[in-house]
Design an enzyme around this catalytic site. Structure first.
Site, PDB file in Angstrom:
ATOM      1  CG  ASP A  11       4.595  -6.074  -5.967  1.00  0.00           C
ATOM      2  OD1 ASP A  11       5.807  -5.591  -5.495  1.00  0.00           O
ATOM      3  OD2 ASP A  11       3.572  -5.119  -6.030  1.00  0.00           O
ATOM      4  CG  ASP A 130       5.600  -1.951   2.531  1.00  0.00           C
ATOM      5  OD1 ASP A 130       5.872  -1.223   1.585  1.00  0.00           O
ATOM      6  OD2 ASP A 130       6.423  -2.563   3.010  1.00  0.00           O
TER       7      ASP A 130
END
Length: 256
Positions: A11, A130
Site C-alpha cells: 500500500d 472495499d
C-alpha cells in the site's frame, strides 16, 4: 488441484509503503522497491501494488515507482490506484504489470470492466471491492470508494456478481472493518461472495496470524492477501506456506 496463493500487498503513499487500521495508512512499513525484491526471492506467489491515494486525489498512479517495483520481480504483479480507462490499463501492462486492479473507477463506470476484459482478457482484470458492514446494523456489506472515504450504499455481494458478469477475472474482497486489526478476515463475507461467483476470490483485510490465512481458504478464498504480518517480519512467506501445506492446502514450494 490449483495451488492456493499468498500475496503480499504494498500500500503505497507518497512513495513509501504504509500500514494502518481500517484504511488509516498512518505507519511507515518500508521501501516498496526493497520489499518487492524481498518478496520475489522469498516465495510470494504474486505481489499487489496499490497507490492508495491516487483515486481520492484525482491523479494518475505513480508509474515510475511502479516500474521500479516491476523491475525487481519475476512473479505476477497486480497494480491498482488511479486507473480510469483502458489506456491507463494499457500503460500499466506495458510498464510491467500482469493485472490491473480497478475499484472506484469501475463503480463510476461499470463498462470499464467489460471494455478492459475485451481488450486485454478477463485474466488481466481484477475487481477490488472495499466493503464494510452496513452502517445501519443490518446484515450484509456496503461498497466504499476513494480509499474507503465514500459510502456508495451498494451491496458488496451484488456488485461482485455484476463485476464477474461484466468480465472481471478475479475479485478482491477488502474488509474495511478488518483492515490492519490483525483480528482475522471477514469469513462471513468471504463465504457469501464465494458462493455467488465462479472466479477466484482473494481475501484481504485482517490477517494477524497463520490460522487466519487457513480460515480464509477454508471459507472459500482462492488466495490470501496480507501486509502487516509479512512487512514487519512476524512471519515469513515460507512459514505461512508450510503451515498451510500441513493443513491440506496445495501451495507452491518450488522456490525452496
Amino acid at each position: 488441484m490449483l495451488t492456493k496463493r499468498i500475496i503480499p500487498c504494498l500500500d503505497v503513499k507518497n512513495g513509501r509503503n504504509v500500514r494502518g487500521t481500517r484504511f488509516s495508512a498512518d505507519r511507515d512499513a518500508g521501501d516498496p522497491v526493497e520489499l518487492a525484491a524481498y518478496y520475489n526471492s522469498s516465495g510470494a506467489d504474486e505481489l499487489v501494488f496499490y497507490d492508495i491515494t491516487a483515486s481520492a486525489e484525482h491523479r494518475d498512479i505513480m508509474q515510475s515507482l511502479m516500474k521500479e517495483v516491476a523491475d525487481q520481480i519475476f512473479i505476477p504483479l497486480t497494480v491498482g490506484g488511479g486507473i480510469r480507462n483502458t489506456e491507463d490499463m494499457y500503460s500499466m501492462l506495458r510498464s510491467g504489470a500482469d493485472k490491473v486492479s480497478i475499484n472506484t473507477a469501475a463503480l463510476e463506470n461499470p463498462d470499464l470492466i467489460s471494455s478492459g476484459a475485451r481488450r486485454f482478457g478477463s485474466q488481466c482484470i481484477v475487481l477490488s471491492i472495499d466493503a464494510k458492514r452496513r452502517v445501519d446494523g443490518s446484515s450484509g456489506w456496503e461498497v466504499w470508494t476513494h480509499g474507503g472515504r465514500k459510502n456508495t450504499g451498494r451491496d458488496a455481494i451484488d456488485w461482485a456478481v455484476q463485476g464477474v458478469n461484466l468480465g472481471a477475472g478475479e475479485i478482491v474482497m477488502n474488509s474495511i472493518d478488518g483492515d490492519g486489526t490483525l483480528d482475522g478476515y471477514d469469513l462471513d463475507q468471504l463465504q457469501a461472495v464465494s458462493r455467488m461467483v465462479d472466479v477466484p476470490v482473494i481475501a484481504s483485510g485482517g490477517a494477524g496470524n497463520l490460522a487466519h490465512l487457513s480460515d480464509a481458504l477454508d471459507s472459500g478464498a482462492h488466495a490470501v492477501l496480507a501486509a502487516s504480518i509479512f512487512h514487519y517480519s512476524k512471519y515469513s512467506i515460507e512459514e505461512a506456506k508450510l503451515y498451510l501445506r500441513d493443513r491440506g492446502n496445495e501451495v507452491r514450494m518450488d522456490y525452496i
